[in-house]
Design a protein around this motif. Sequence first.
Motif, PDB file in Angstrom:
ATOM      1  N   UNK A 103      -3.062  -9.430   7.389  1.00  0.00           N
ATOM      2  CA  UNK A 103      -2.078  -9.601   8.418  1.00  0.00           C
ATOM      3  C   UNK A 103      -0.978  -8.593   8.455  1.00  0.00           C
ATOM      4  N   UNK A 104      -0.648  -7.922   7.407  1.00  0.00           N
ATOM      5  CA  UNK A 104       0.495  -7.130   7.209  1.00  0.00           C
ATOM      6  C   UNK A 104       0.277  -5.942   6.058  1.00  0.00           C
ATOM      7  N   UNK A 105       0.584  -4.770   6.083  1.00  0.00           N
ATOM      8  CA  UNK A 105       0.698  -3.963   4.994  1.00  0.00           C
ATOM      9  C   UNK A 105       1.978  -3.348   4.898  1.00  0.00           C
ATOM     10  N   UNK A 106       2.749  -3.281   3.513  1.00  0.00           N
ATOM     11  CA  UNK A 106       3.979  -2.745   3.611  1.00  0.00           C
ATOM     12  C   UNK A 106       4.097  -1.613   2.382  1.00  0.00           C
ATOM     13  N   UNK A 107       4.651  -0.627   2.613  1.00  0.00           N
ATOM     14  CA  UNK A 107       4.614   0.418   1.914  1.00  0.00           C
ATOM     15  C   UNK A 107       6.177   0.665   1.440  1.00  0.00           C
ATOM     16  N   UNK A 108       6.659   0.445   0.335  1.00  0.00           N
ATOM     17  CA  UNK A 108       8.331   0.521  -0.019  1.00  0.00           C
ATOM     18  C   UNK A 108       8.750   1.606   0.063  1.00  0.00           C
ATOM     19  N   UNK A 109       7.991   2.809  -0.445  1.00  0.00           N
ATOM     20  CA  UNK A 109       8.614   4.251  -0.151  1.00  0.00           C
ATOM     21  C   UNK A 109       8.780   4.507   1.365  1.00  0.00           C
ATOM     22  N   UNK A 110       7.923   4.200   2.052  1.00  0.00           N
ATOM     23  CA  UNK A 110       7.894   4.360   3.469  1.00  0.00           C
ATOM     24  C   UNK A 110       9.221   3.524   4.284  1.00  0.00           C
ATOM     25  N   UNK A 111       9.168   2.170   3.763  1.00  0.00           N
ATOM     26  CA  UNK A 111      10.368   1.294   4.275  1.00  0.00           C
ATOM     27  C   UNK A 111      11.777   2.119   4.020  1.00  0.00           C
ATOM     28  N   UNK A 112      11.873   2.670   2.763  1.00  0.00           N
ATOM     29  CA  UNK A 112      13.036   3.281   2.206  1.00  0.00           C
ATOM     30  C   UNK A 112      13.285   4.318   3.128  1.00  0.00           C
ATOM     31  N   UNK A 113      12.167   5.148   3.310  1.00  0.00           N
ATOM     32  CA  UNK A 113      12.380   6.494   4.052  1.00  0.00           C
ATOM     33  C   UNK A 113      12.836   6.014   5.394  1.00  0.00           C
ATOM     34  N   UNK A 114      12.152   5.049   6.018  1.00  0.00           N
ATOM     35  CA  UNK A 114      12.998   4.837   7.508  1.00  0.00           C
ATOM     36  C   UNK A 114      14.078   4.345   7.477  1.00  0.00           C
ATOM     37  N   UNK A 126       1.110  -1.015   0.009  1.00  0.00           N
ATOM     38  CA  UNK A 126      -0.023   0.180  -0.087  1.00  0.00           C
ATOM     39  C   UNK A 126       0.965   1.039   0.069  1.00  0.00           C
ATOM     40  N   UNK A 127       0.818   2.009  -1.065  1.00  0.00           N
ATOM     41  CA  UNK A 127       1.674   3.242  -1.324  1.00  0.00           C
ATOM     42  C   UNK A 127       1.006   4.475  -0.976  1.00  0.00           C
ATOM     43  N   UNK A 128      -0.183   4.855  -1.350  1.00  0.00           N
ATOM     44  CA  UNK A 128      -0.791   5.902  -0.944  1.00  0.00           C
ATOM     45  C   UNK A 128      -0.983   6.421   0.626  1.00  0.00           C
ATOM     46  N   UNK A 129      -0.376   7.454   0.878  1.00  0.00           N
ATOM     47  CA  UNK A 129      -0.233   7.831   2.487  1.00  0.00           C
ATOM     48  C   UNK A 129      -1.631   7.855   2.904  1.00  0.00           C
ATOM     49  N   UNK A 130      -2.816   8.172   2.187  1.00  0.00           N
ATOM     50  CA  UNK A 130      -4.123   8.475   2.815  1.00  0.00           C
ATOM     51  C   UNK A 130      -4.571   7.103   3.202  1.00  0.00           C
ATOM     52  N   UNK A 131      -4.202   5.896   2.336  1.00  0.00           N
ATOM     53  CA  UNK A 131      -4.828   4.564   2.593  1.00  0.00           C
ATOM     54  C   UNK A 131      -3.778   4.097   3.739  1.00  0.00           C
ATOM     55  N   UNK A 132      -2.536   4.474   3.770  1.00  0.00           N
ATOM     56  CA  UNK A 132      -1.670   3.986   4.952  1.00  0.00           C
ATOM     57  C   UNK A 132      -2.256   4.315   6.217  1.00  0.00           C
ATOM     58  N   UNK A 133      -2.688   5.736   6.403  1.00  0.00           N
ATOM     59  CA  UNK A 133      -3.117   6.521   7.458  1.00  0.00           C
ATOM     60  C   UNK A 133      -4.494   5.852   8.018  1.00  0.00           C
ATOM     61  N   UNK A 134      -5.409   5.235   6.971  1.00  0.00           N
ATOM     62  CA  UNK A 134      -6.643   4.784   7.478  1.00  0.00           C
ATOM     63  C   UNK A 134      -6.596   3.230   7.551  1.00  0.00           C
TER      64      UNK A 134
END
Length: 451
Positions: free
Chosen positions: A117-128, A98-106
């Motif tokens: 079970x899990x949602x992962x955002x490649x861009x968020x992961x890279x930013x971390x 899930x990449x969209x920040x709006x979806x991630x927040x909700x």
Amino acid sequence: MRIIIVGCGKVGSSIASELNLEGHEISVVDIDHGAVDKLANSLDVLGIEGNGATYDVLVEAGAEYADLLIAATARDEINLYSCLMAKAAGVTHTIARVRNPEYTNDLYRIKEHLGLSMAINPEQTAANEISRLLRFSGALEIDSFSKGVVELIKVTVPQNSSIVGTALSRVDNLRGKVRICTVERGDEMFIPNGDFVINGGDRISVVAKPEIAAKFFKRISIAIGRSKDVILLGGGKVSFYLAKTLIKSGANVKIIEKNPERCNFLSEAMPGAVIIQGDCMDQSLLLSEGVEHADGIAALMDYDEENIIITMYLKGITKAKLITKVNNASFDPLLHDQNFECIIHPKSLTGEYIARYIRAMQNTGDSNVESLYRLNDDKVEALEFKVNAESRVTNVPIMSLNLKANLQIICINRGGKIILPQGTDVIKPEDTVIVLTMQKGLSKLEDIVKR
């Protein structure tokens, strides 16, 4: 495990490659025949052409018997719907990209309803990952263990360091608080013992609590302070997530982005950052915006070639921490030859994170691997074990264990107390033990000792 991966793009392919190494039974699904065929031919996986968000296609891929479905297409909506349909088809666990920040927040609102079970955002992961590297600006890599309590930090030893020419057993600062776990010297890799002597230019990996590591690096003349003035080249999703994290930590953030609409969005979304509309490849613009004086710069543009070229230019004019985002792993040999400091592969990171999650799912509590990290270009593995009462390595002094070669017990977590073990220390039931090894294929804690 039986695993279905929906989406054969860069992220799906990276996940399939990572899990294939682990020996899982994998099916891949995509509407693109060419993508399916390419992945099925390059890996030992079953390829299914079709829409992975439909019941019949998921059943054809083996959903009734699958343990896990990973939805990794380019569209969040399809990924979430694929997970919902997979649960209806009988899949036990689902993971969605899930990449969209709006979806991630909700997502927390509907995660249980979706059976996710899990949602992962490649861009968020890279930013971390980038944020952690900027926190220790002198670090080449940082890996966290025991839920972030312990960190493995890789740095280059300067020629003037006090530990150059000294055997590790004679470095007072190491005893019980800091441990040098690996040493890279040119193309050679070592897991050192107490007699090992450090040279200037060696790349060492150090395990310690973060606050102790910072003090140790200062004592041995390694500059590793936090980056306070950071410039992000490109205003995409990685920059968006990274800037938010850096601003929270008190850093001054400047983003240079070519697209005026994206600049307007970033200005509204992040009033704490300075947004500059311009071409990141314009050298005069970069100089006018102070790249020479920044202490952290991340090249995060859409094209790998641009990120690589601009990093090569910046290496000659700034002492800033330089981080380069690269999606195509085929560039790695070139980057290695050019001595790039820090490379981030968002797609590969996603595969690694999912593989770690799956290992935790598989853990049965009988000393199996809880987490596994591949380090130093896959030359070394760091494994985290949960110890059971029946393990034959418990209550035995470590110096009496007949450990395999090129292996080191680097840390014991005992109810939150971190122990960097000496020879007289023992492993106890319910401990979490971190083992560093150049041997592949360890699956139980007992595998660390010779038969």
